[in-house]
Design a protein around this motif. Structure first.
Motif: not given
Length: 564
Positions: A66-81
């Motif tokens: 449970k973190v803030a939206v800007r701290e969910n590392r979405r950009a990093e996960r998107k690069r992996v996918l």
């Protein structure tokens, strides 16, 4: 006086003002994909590959917590996918994972609130001795039931501790494919499924073939594209599956076409303007069919408020939701029931698809009835039973009556009915007004059941029809009480209905009718006089000698408004 002296008068519940149900925020349409065996195999391979990527990303999102939206590392996960799919597939996967995580976390919050209410209610009743009352709280009637509630309190307390631990850690439990279907795996005989049949359903539920729309992209979606001219469907394959492409730039084109007959005009307006349209490809293993769903957001529509509707003098179709049927009645602008009440049956049994279809059919009948009677909208109750369902047995009766009542509440499709009515009524040009359900059944039966039965000679009026009248009157801003003499069995009241029950309109000066005599025509529809008629009690003398009848007597024209 002595009987009512010891009773405490219960205060009435504070009523919530009626409100207009908002219009749907989006639209979703479906068409069948008549794919070949080879195309079905390709779709299954692509869906399983992307489904595995989506489950891995969801597990990573749960580990982040449970973190803030800007701290969910979405950009990093998107690069992996992106390395194992594409940038657009990766964007849809990460967006779906975030939505699923937030929804699961919200469900944990609701479960915690439900468990807290249930445990608090049980503790209050356990603090009172058996068969006694203390401060309005009733103790359990027997020691056996008290012991059973103590055991239940221990179970609920353990569940509450587990839920609170999950919330603090930010790790909700998510089952991709559905927890209910996962539990069926251990009860295949009871479910009437074989292991292969269950496996086919499980794999179909875990496929991922969702492509988010993008404004400016060709036909509103670059990943899954539908040509509005010929209806061909083209899918961008993930990077490891580009060898399956049969079209340029790593795409796979299906030989079947889609038409989207329902709301086709809206879909064409969006795709021809290259506005964002989301597509979902799903598989139904029971029927062996593939479907393509198109969805998009709709602009916000400002709907009239209940006060504005009442000011325009429109009619409403009041609907009372019950187990097994819908009771409806047309209410005019003055709060009077018009014509006879109607009962629409709803047999909500069987599979979910059949229940939904029967509910849609019942709502369609309501919409047809509203249009036939020139109604501007529908009035419904804002039912939810959220608190009652959350607290459970502690506030919903005990014994056989309580069990029957809980079964009735569980069978009422309150949320689904509200959503279906909101969407279908909006597309039909009708407004839906929701009112507070407090006392509608009790006061409706008290004030309107008998007058409705007197008015409706061929229809058996029930308390549900009377409750529908109360719902409609509350939606138009009227009180639920009936003014004496309105909707009575007298012919003059039935034919010339009394209007303006809540706000009587006084007659203007100078417009009174002249006094009736034997020479003046009768204004009403009566053909003969009875003994209650003032003319029969005070007859005017007539000349029986065969001469001319007496001339009518007119009043002062300045006072009567009549001219000689």
């Amino acid at each position: 006086m002595a009987r009512g002296r010891g009773k405490r008068k219960r205060a009435l519940r504070e009523l919530v003002a009626p409100f207009t149900v908002s219009a749907p925020a989006g639209a979703r349409i479906r068409d069948r994909l008549r794919v070949s065996a080879e195309e079905a195999r390709v779709l299954r391979v692509v869906g399983e590959h992307l489904g595995g990527c989506a489950r891995a990303d969801l597990a990573e999102r749960v580990r982040i917590g449970k973190v803030a939206v800007r701290e969910n590392r979405r950009a990093e996960r998107k690069r992996v996918l992106t390395r194992v799919s594409s940038s657009r597939w990766a964007g849809a996967i990460t967006r779906t994972s975030e939505d699923q995580y937030q929804l699961s976390l919200q469900c944990l919050f609701h479960e915690r609130a439900s468990l807290r209410r249930a445990t608090s209610k049980i503790r209050q009743r356990l603090a009172v001795p058996c068969g006694q009352r203390a401060g309005g709280v009733r103790g359990y009637p027997s020691r056996a039931e008290r012991a059973q509630k103590q055991r239940r309190l221990q179970v609920l307390t353990a569940r509450l501790a587990d839920v609170e631990a999950r919330i603090d850690a930010g790790h909700p439990a998510v089952v991709v494919g559905g927890r209910r279907l996962a539990k069926v795996r251990h009860h295949l005989t009871d479910a009437g499924l074989s292991e292969s049949g269950w496996r086919e359903r499980w794999e179909a539920a875990r496929l991922f073939l969702t492509a988010d729309g993008e404004s400016g992209a060709p036909y509103g979606n670059y990943t899954i594209s539908v040509d509005p001219v010929d209806g061909t469907v083209t899918i961008v394959l993930p990077e490891p599956l580009r060898h399956l492409a049969n079209a340029p730039r790593g795409r796979y084109r299906l030989t079947c076409t889609v038409t989207f007959h329902h709301r086709r005009g809206e879909w064409l307006d969006r795709v021809t303007a290259h506005r964002a349209v989301r597509y979902d490809i799903t598989h139904d293993p029971d029927r062996g069919r593939w479907y393509l769903d198109a969805s998009w957001s709709t602009p916000n529509t400002v709907l009239p408020s209940p006060v504005e509707l009442a000011a325009t003098g429109v009619r409403l179709l009041a609907v009372d939701l019950n187990a097994g049927h819908l009771a409806a009645c047309v209410i005019d602008a003055h709060g009077n029931p018009v014509d006879q009440p109607v009962t629409v049956p709803t047999n909500l049994t069987g599979p979910a698809s059949q229940r939904d279809g029967r509910l849609r059919q019942a709502i369609s009948e309501l919409i047809h009835l509203a249009k036939t009677n020139d109604c501007a909208g529908l009035a419904i109750e804002n039912l939810g039973f959220d608190d009652a369902r959350a607290t459970g047995r502690e506030t919903m009766g005990r014994g056989k009556r309580g069990k029957a009542f809980r079964r009735t509440v569980a069978g009422l499709p309150t949320a689904r009915f509200r959503e279906r009515v909101r969407g279908m009524a909006h597309h039909a040009g009708l407004v839906v007004v929701a009112v507070d359900p407090a006392y509608t059944s009790r006061w409706g039966a008290q004030h309107w059941r008998q007058p409705l039965q007197q008015q409706s000679k061929t229809t058996v009026v029930t308390g549900h029809h009377a409750a529908a009248v109360a719902i409609g009157r509350r939606a138009l801003g009227h009180g639920l009480r009936r003014r004496p003499g309105v909707t009575a069995h007298d012919q003059r009241i039935v034919v010339r209905r009394a209007t303006g029950q809540t706000v009587p309109h006084p007659r203007a000066r100078g417009t009174t009718s002249p006094p009736r005599t034997t020479g003046t025509p009768h204004q009403g529809t009566k053909t003969c006089r009875d003994r209650s008629d003032p003319l029969a009690l005070l007859p005017v003398s007539q000349d029986r000698s065969g001469g001319q009848p007496a001339s009518p007597v007119y009043g002062d024209p300045a006072n009567s408004g009549q001219h000689r």
